[in-house]
Each structure stands twice: as structure tokens, then as C-alpha cells.
Design an enzyme around this catalytic site. Sequence first.
Site, PDB file in Angstrom:
ATOM      1  N   CYS A 152       9.183  -1.240   6.568  1.00  0.00           N
ATOM      2  CA  CYS A 152       9.561  -0.513   5.344  1.00  0.00           C
ATOM      3  C   CYS A 152       8.878   0.843   5.255  1.00  0.00           C
ATOM      4  CB  CYS A 152       9.165  -1.323   4.109  1.00  0.00           C
ATOM      5  SG  CYS A 152       9.840  -2.935   4.049  1.00  0.00           S
TER       6      CYS A 152
HETATM    7  N1  SAJ Z   1      -1.392   0.172   4.470  1.00  0.00           N
HETATM    8  C1  SAJ Z   1      -2.443   1.064   4.498  1.00  0.00           C
HETATM    9  N2  SAJ Z   1      -3.098   1.365   3.330  1.00  0.00           N
HETATM   10  C2  SAJ Z   1      -2.714   0.808   2.145  1.00  0.00           C
HETATM   11  C3  SAJ Z   1      -1.625  -0.099   2.139  1.00  0.00           C
HETATM   12  C4  SAJ Z   1      -0.978  -0.412   3.302  1.00  0.00           C
HETATM   13  O1  SAJ Z   1      -2.810   1.584   5.548  1.00  0.00           O
HETATM   14  O2  SAJ Z   1      -3.345   1.094   1.131  1.00  0.00           O
HETATM   15  C5  SAJ Z   1      -0.679  -0.119   5.719  1.00  0.00           C
HETATM   16  C6  SAJ Z   1      -0.668  -1.597   6.070  1.00  0.00           C
HETATM   17  O3  SAJ Z   1      -1.790  -1.913   6.865  1.00  0.00           O
HETATM   18  C7  SAJ Z   1       0.636  -1.750   6.855  1.00  0.00           C
HETATM   19  C8  SAJ Z   1       1.531  -0.707   6.222  1.00  0.00           C
HETATM   20  O4  SAJ Z   1       0.674   0.223   5.532  1.00  0.00           O
HETATM   21  O5  SAJ Z   1       0.453  -1.437   8.212  1.00  0.00           O
HETATM   22  C9  SAJ Z   1       2.530  -1.297   5.240  1.00  0.00           C
HETATM   23  O6  SAJ Z   1       1.776  -2.118   4.393  1.00  0.00           O
HETATM   24  P1  SAJ Z   1       2.425  -2.732   3.036  1.00  0.00           P
HETATM   25  O7  SAJ Z   1       1.327  -3.441   2.321  1.00  0.00           O
HETATM   26  O8  SAJ Z   1       3.154  -1.680   2.323  1.00  0.00           O
HETATM   27  O9  SAJ Z   1       3.360  -3.866   3.581  1.00  0.00           O
HETATM   28  P2  SAJ Z   1       4.918  -3.892   3.802  1.00  0.00           P
HETATM   29  O10 SAJ Z   1       5.348  -2.986   4.893  1.00  0.00           O
HETATM   30  O11 SAJ Z   1       5.262  -5.328   3.937  1.00  0.00           O
HETATM   31  O12 SAJ Z   1       5.484  -3.293   2.467  1.00  0.00           O
HETATM   32  C10 SAJ Z   1       6.078  -4.128   1.522  1.00  0.00           C
HETATM   33  C11 SAJ Z   1       7.076  -3.233   0.874  1.00  0.00           C
HETATM   34  N3  SAJ Z   1       8.040  -4.029   0.197  1.00  0.00           N
HETATM   35  C12 SAJ Z   1       9.333  -3.646   0.274  1.00  0.00           C
HETATM   36  O13 SAJ Z   1       9.688  -2.648   0.860  1.00  0.00           O
HETATM   37  C13 SAJ Z   1      10.283  -4.519  -0.405  1.00  0.00           C
HETATM   38  C14 SAJ Z   1       6.424  -2.271  -0.087  1.00  0.00           C
HETATM   39  O14 SAJ Z   1       7.422  -1.718  -0.958  1.00  0.00           O
HETATM   40  C15 SAJ Z   1       5.410  -2.935  -0.942  1.00  0.00           C
HETATM   41  O15 SAJ Z   1       4.776  -1.935  -1.750  1.00  0.00           O
HETATM   42  C16 SAJ Z   1       4.382  -3.576  -0.055  1.00  0.00           C
HETATM   43  O16 SAJ Z   1       5.065  -4.619   0.666  1.00  0.00           O
HETATM   44  C17 SAJ Z   1       3.246  -4.155  -0.867  1.00  0.00           C
HETATM   45  O17 SAJ Z   1       3.044  -3.707  -2.011  1.00  0.00           O
HETATM   46  O18 SAJ Z   1       2.524  -4.981  -0.312  1.00  0.00           O
END
Ligand code: SAJ
Length: 430
Positions: free
Chosen positions: A266
Amino acid sequence: MAKKLKKNKKTVCVIGLGYVGLPLAVRCVEKNYRVFGLDMDRRKINLINKGISPIEEKFLEENLPKYKFLATNDKKIIKRADIVLICVPTPVDEQYNPDLRPIIGAASAVANNLKRGALIVLESTVNPGVSEEVVRPIFEKEGYKIGQDVFIAHCPERINPGDPKWNVTNIPRVVGSFDKKGLRLAVSFYKSIVDAAIQPMKSIREAEAVKIIENSFRDINIAFVNELAKSFDKLDIDLKDVILGASTKPFAFMPHFPSCGVGGHCIPVDPYYLIERAKKSGFDHKFLRLAREINNSMPEYTVELLQDALNEVKIPMNGAKVGVLGIAYKANVDDVRESPAVKIIGLLEKYKTNFLTFDPHILQKSTAKDLKEILQKSDALILVTDHKEFLEIAPQVFKKNKIKVIIDGKNCLDKDAIKKLGIVYKGIGR
Ligand code: SAJ
């Protein structure tokens, strides 16, 4: 009565049985729809038909055995569906251009097997304009009248893999359609399966834009702290402490944390959908592009930290014994898509290090057979994924295994305890 109920039971076909489609299908069964799942992956189809989740996900492992449905690769099944949910991937290619082929394939399959009057909902993340410019013409080419022979809506998926609290049953949704009846049908369907607010949008384009800005918001905020990390590393300020300090402000601040990279299907992908589409309309999203550039630079930055740390202990990169802890893109999931580990491993190969990898959730891609082996055979460690198994390692264990360097790509280890043991520790901005 039962016969009547059965007659009125609506049939749902979910196309794409991954992180998004599979929980949806399970939830529709639970909510008393007749459900069919369509996917191309025979291995996935066979597992699902045995009630086994092909994805490591608590919600699925608990609910799929209870709410089973028929999975198939036969597109003709779509003919039976009153409601079709398109949940196929929307990846980008190496040049970060959106690849809409899965959506075009799914929409074409529906248009060629349509049950008149059916509601078609696109859940896959797309840039504003895809429903109008790509999906709608596929149905009009077959002679269907939108809003009469078929109803088309967009309800962007909001699945957060590995989230113990938020799942398909309780995440609020937004819905857009080309016409009033399509919107009404879609809102009432989602109200029947989601115990949360369903927000109708004024247009399908608005619904597409909601998801793109949700995830672009996250990407730019992560880029903000990743740039701060590079700056604070030079100012010897622990950014993680500073962010936690800023988080004490009860309003107008939302913490994001620096890391070795932004992975997943995403966050690192969705902004490109908007960047590329806006470019076609003559607008350049400089800020979104810069955020992507910063986040894409973090794997390289992490390996530079390793290089500096190895210099401190006088171990040359060439031939250095490096252990990569974690391959998945985020904690406690088995998904490698866009994972920073892929770029980091590529760089370790380029610098001819002698590396091993270990991910307890992705054993088939791990080169060390277990945690014990990778700790025994490494002089330096790069933690890429903050899996719970790694958080449980006591700092003394690193010492016992004669680890000399630890690069904490998720700022999740006990920095002070590790430093006290004489191990060179470098976090990301920490
Ligand atoms: N990450 C960082 N720093 C942060 C948060 C995440 O480096 O502060 C990195 C994570 O390690 C990962 C990537 O970003 O590699 C994405 O992390 P994520 O927590 O956003 O996980 P996703 O990709 O599963 O994102 C989903 C998304 N959901 C949908 O698209 C429906 C996102 O919109 C959500 O915000 C996210 O989950 C969430 O909140 O956990």
C-alpha cells in the site's frame, strides 16, 4: 419460510482471494450471503476449499474454517453473482508506473459473465479516474448501460495486515458510485457486513481519492521522520525519544517512526498512482515524489550505517559476516512485497558481504535454518523487521554470540543495554 429466505439469499463473488478478498468472502458467508471466491492460484484455491488460510492472519485462521465457501478459477461462476467484489492487486512496475492489468482482467471477466442488474464493487486501490476511464468503458463496450444493466461502485479496501484490532468487520468504509441506485446498493451491502460507519461519497472519483490520500498522508509523514533521522544522526539526538516526547502533545501531532524502509503493498505504491495520474493532467506532485525518494533511500542509508559501524570495529565490508534479521515488510506478517529487506540484501550482495538471512515468518526464504545459527555465524546484525521473536532476544545473547555490530532498522532493540555490553549499536536516527 426457509425456502423463501434461501431464494432471497444474495450471491456474492469475490475476485482475488488475498489479504483483502479472503476476509471479505469469509465475512459475507458469516452474514448469510451465498459466496464464491475466484482466484488464479490453484494452491490458494485448494487450501481455501479445505478451510485452511493461505495467509498467516489470525482473523482468517480463526474464521475461515467456520465460514467456508467454494473457491474456484472458473470465471463462469460470476454469472451467478448479484454482487461482485474485485479485490485484485494494483502493483507498480520498476519505473513505479501503475499496473492496471489485474483490474482490467477482472473487470473484463465480469463484463463477459455478467448477471444483469449485478452490483460490481472495485475494492482495489486505484487513482482517481480509473473507475471512469478504465472500468466503465469495459462494460459499455459490451453494450451494458451503467446504472441500469449493471451498477458500479468503488469501496477502497482498508485492511491492515497483522492488526489485532481492526479488520473487515469493524473498519469504517467510504463508498462512491456513478449513480444513485449504485450508491444505494453499495452502501446497503456494506452496512450488511460492516459494524461501522459507511460514508457515501459524492462521486466514485472522490472515493478513489480518499484511499490515495490516506496512504500518501502516511508516506509523507514517514518521509518526514526519515529525513529527520538522517539529520539527527549527525546531531547525536535520539529521534525516537524526541517523537515520543512530541507525542505527549494531545492534539495536532500524529507520531510516525523512522525505519530502514517503507514496504508493503500500500504505502510505497499508492502515492505513485496519484503522481502518475496527476502528471497526465499536467500537475507534478513534487512533494509526494520527494517523500517517495526519501523513503526509497532508507535501505541504502541503513547499509551505510553498517559500513560505518564495521569501520569502527575494523571489519571490512567485503567478506563481513552479516546476519539479516527479518525479510517481511512489517512485524509479524509473512509478506515480502516492497520489503526494504530486498534492497538491503541486494546491497549486501553488491558489497560482497558474507550474509545470512532469517525470518521466522518466511522460513522458505531464510538462508539460516534458525535464529541460533544466524546469531552464531554473524559478526554484525541488521534488524530489518521488528518481529516479536527478535524483540524477545535478551541483549546478553548478542554478547554471548560475539556480535560486534547491531544496526537496528526498526529502532526496536534496547540501545543502552546493547551499548553497555560493548556492542556498536546504530539505529535509524537513534
Ligand atoms: N513504517 C515506517 N514508519 C512508520 C509506519 C510504518 O517506517 O511510522 C513502515 C513499515 O515498517 C512498513 C511500511 O511503512 O514497511 C508500511 O507500514 P504500515 O504500518 O503502513 O503497514 P501497511 O502497508 O500494511 O499499511 C496498512 C495500510 N492499510 C491500507 O492501505 C488499507 C495503511 O493505510 C494503514 O495506515 C496501515 O496499514 C496502518 O495504519 O497500520
